[in-house]
Write a protein that holds these residues in place. Structure first.
Motif, PDB file in Angstrom:
ATOM      1  N   TYR A   5      -6.087  -6.992  -0.540  1.00 58.51           N
ATOM      2  CA  TYR A   5      -7.295  -7.447  -0.780  1.00 58.51           C
ATOM      3  C   TYR A   5      -8.467  -6.334  -1.027  1.00 58.51           C
ATOM      4  O   TYR A   5      -9.476  -6.598  -1.573  1.00 58.51           O
ATOM      5  N   GLY A   6      -8.208  -5.027  -0.348  1.00 50.97           N
ATOM      6  CA  GLY A   6      -9.191  -3.960  -0.588  1.00 50.97           C
ATOM      7  C   GLY A   6      -9.160  -3.906  -2.089  1.00 50.97           C
ATOM      8  O   GLY A   6     -10.234  -3.630  -2.567  1.00 50.97           O
ATOM      9  N   ASN A  58     -12.597  -5.667  -4.456  1.00 47.00           N
ATOM     10  CA  ASN A  58     -13.764  -4.469  -5.217  1.00 47.00           C
ATOM     11  C   ASN A  58     -13.167  -3.935  -6.359  1.00 47.00           C
ATOM     12  O   ASN A  58     -13.454  -2.850  -6.751  1.00 47.00           O
ATOM     13  N   LEU A 114      -4.060  -5.372   3.967  1.00 49.49           N
ATOM     14  CA  LEU A 114      -5.456  -4.612   3.916  1.00 49.49           C
ATOM     15  C   LEU A 114      -5.837  -4.113   2.673  1.00 49.49           C
ATOM     16  O   LEU A 114      -6.750  -4.067   2.000  1.00 49.49           O
ATOM     17  N   VAL A 115      -4.521  -3.368   2.042  1.00 49.22           N
ATOM     18  CA  VAL A 115      -4.763  -2.625   0.757  1.00 49.22           C
ATOM     19  C   VAL A 115      -4.645  -3.830  -0.471  1.00 49.22           C
ATOM     20  O   VAL A 115      -5.585  -3.660  -1.602  1.00 49.22           O
ATOM     21  N   ALA A 144     -10.595  -5.503   5.180  1.00 48.48           N
ATOM     22  CA  ALA A 144     -10.553  -4.668   3.896  1.00 48.48           C
ATOM     23  C   ALA A 144     -12.004  -4.657   3.354  1.00 48.48           C
ATOM     24  O   ALA A 144     -12.304  -3.573   3.029  1.00 48.48           O
ATOM     25  N   PRO A 145     -12.908  -5.720   3.233  1.00 48.21           N
ATOM     26  CA  PRO A 145     -13.940  -5.464   2.448  1.00 48.21           C
ATOM     27  C   PRO A 145     -15.076  -4.620   3.524  1.00 48.21           C
ATOM     28  O   PRO A 145     -16.027  -4.030   2.923  1.00 48.21           O
ATOM     29  N   PHE A 152      -7.069   3.376   1.814  1.00 48.00           N
ATOM     30  CA  PHE A 152      -6.048   2.496   1.130  1.00 48.00           C
ATOM     31  C   PHE A 152      -4.785   3.573   0.659  1.00 48.00           C
ATOM     32  O   PHE A 152      -3.921   2.934   0.372  1.00 48.00           O
ATOM     33  N   PRO A 187     -13.091   4.682   1.217  1.00 46.46           N
ATOM     34  CA  PRO A 187     -12.147   3.452   1.099  1.00 46.46           C
ATOM     35  C   PRO A 187     -10.880   3.882   0.582  1.00 46.46           C
ATOM     36  O   PRO A 187      -9.755   3.441   0.956  1.00 46.46           O
ATOM     37  N   ILE A 189     -14.128  -2.020   5.174  1.00 46.78           N
ATOM     38  CA  ILE A 189     -13.707  -0.407   4.875  1.00 46.78           C
ATOM     39  C   ILE A 189     -14.953  -0.009   3.754  1.00 46.78           C
ATOM     40  O   ILE A 189     -15.298   1.221   3.715  1.00 46.78           O
ATOM     41  N   TYR A 190     -15.231  -0.903   2.880  1.00 47.18           N
ATOM     42  CA  TYR A 190     -16.035  -0.440   1.620  1.00 47.18           C
ATOM     43  C   TYR A 190     -17.469   0.017   2.376  1.00 47.18           C
ATOM     44  O   TYR A 190     -18.479   0.727   1.460  1.00 47.18           O
TER      45      TYR A 190
END
Length: 395
Positions: free
Chosen positions: A203-204, A208, A200-201, A320-321, A338, A334, A323-324
């Motif tokens: 790719y987060g 971004n 998650l983090v 992950a994306p 994270f 976000p 969440i933005y």
């Protein structure tokens, strides 16, 4: 469970890697000529599904052809090339700004891997598990000759009792056994969460990079470069303690992400530095969780455990994306997520057992009783050596 693992068990590592590479190159090139957004998304979705097939099976095949003492090094070296690709993408994207040409440039070289048909070996371990002993022995002989250490002409392929017993018992267990008993359930759920939050983090942050206030190509390059020392340092920490290494790196990743919310936009360089530290911690943590999970899950459900963990990781990558989108409500939301999610994972990791230099658990009963049934020095490795003709060791 991740379907890649099931296919791997049925068809072997080599064929899945070859098919994955072929599909990845074909559909990747096709995406460069997509007539509309929907076709592009469909083609890229197919490309994405092959990533797991290639990465997971290359990792497994590489370690299975490496001696026990060098397996951790082999796994980390495999990860290095993921980082090299990350860095190379920044340079290619900088010089090729048209998205169609960029898509073509990063996908077409995949067709060069066609020569893998002639050089990529099968897994001798997998062949033995499928009772294809003659093929396995031929591969071992070729490997020995290539290494300048030819085996005796009449050698037999031997396998220790632990591996044989577990191979016979594996089919008796299912995914349900991962959560059926109290201690096994606790450890499984913690590991599932750790896989989820690491990806998650990871790719987060990776997807971004424009949020950190400096040139996106430079940020991409920095994020790729930081993966090299992150993976290298795990070679020195893992042998001391899996649990403390896991706790330390995932905590560093979470804290760094959390601290970025206190940095004003004018200090974009400092925000990027903190994000880089966060990427460092999460990358190291992600490398560790592979090794840690394989040592915590008992042998009889290890494949099921890794498969379920991988599925949880894919869920993290998907979320992950998304969440933005919370930025429409709060700009800091976000990075708060994270930051807090890894810190929770750090706390949970302290509830896991230490596995460094410890025997591996064979059965669920071993986990529940906090014991191991075999000596690690003898049973972790498949030994290829001459055996007495009347040996009672069953291959």
């Amino acid at each position: 469970m991740n379907p890649v693992n099931a296919k791997e068990n049925q068809y072997g590592r080599r064929i899945i890697i070859l098919i994955g590479l072929a599909v990845q190159a074909t559909f990747g090139v096709g995406a460069a000529f997509a007539p509309n957004f929907y076709v592009y998304v469909l083609l890229r979705f197919v490309v994405g599904t092959t990533i797991s097939a290639v990465i997971m099976n290359v990792f497994v095949l590489g370690t299975e052809w490496t001696g026990r003492k060098q397996r951790m090094l082999a796994g980390i070296i495999t990860d290095y090339f993921f980082g090299f690709g990350y860095i190379l993408l920044a340079g290619v994207a900088y010089f090729i700004r048209d998205w169609r040409k960029l898509q073509l440039a990063i996908s077409a070289p995949g067709f060069l891997f066609i020569f893998y048909i002639w050089v990529l070996p099968k897994s001798a371990r997998w062949l033995m598990a499928k009772q294809r002993k003659t093929e396995a022995m031929d591969l071992i002989r070729k490997a020995a000759i290539a290494n300048g250490r030819p085996l005796a002409a009449d050698f037999e392929l031997c396998q220790e009792h632990k591996d044989l017993k577990n191979e016979a018992e594996e089919n008796k267990y299912s995914v349900i056994d991962l959560v059926r008993t109290p201690k096994m359930r606790k450890q499984s759920l913690i590991l599932f969460y750790l896989w989820f939050v690491n990806v998650l983090v990871y790719y987060g942050l990776s997807l971004n990079i424009s949020d950190f206030g400096i040139n996106i190509y430079l940020t991409q390059l920095i994020f790729g470069l930081v993966e090299m020392p992150a993976r290298t340092i795990t070679l020195f920490t893992l042998n001391r303690s899996r649990r403390i290494s896991m706790f330390s790196f995932i905590a560093v990743g979470g804290l760094a992400c959390l601290l970025t919310i206190f940095i004003p936009d004018e200090l974009s360089v400092l925000r990027t530095v903190l994000a880089m530290i966060g990427k460092f911690g999460i990358t190291a943590s992600l490398s560790i969780v592979y090794v840690y999970s394989a040592e915590i899950f008992p042998t009889v459900v290890r494949q099921n455990g890794i498969g379920m963990s991988s599925m949880c990781a894919r869920a993290g990558g998907v979320i992950a994306p998304v969440i933005y989108l919370l930025r429409s409500y709060s700009k800091e939301a976000p990075m708060v997520i994270f930051g807090l999610c890894p810190l929770l994972g750090a706390g949970l990791s302290l509830l896991l057992p230490e596995t460094a230099n410890k025997p591996l658990p064979d059965t669920i009963q071993d986990v529940e009783q906090g014991m191991n049934s075999v000596d690690t020095e003898k049973m972790q490795e498949v030994h290829f050596q001459p055996c007495p003709r009347n040996s009672d060791v069953i291959i």
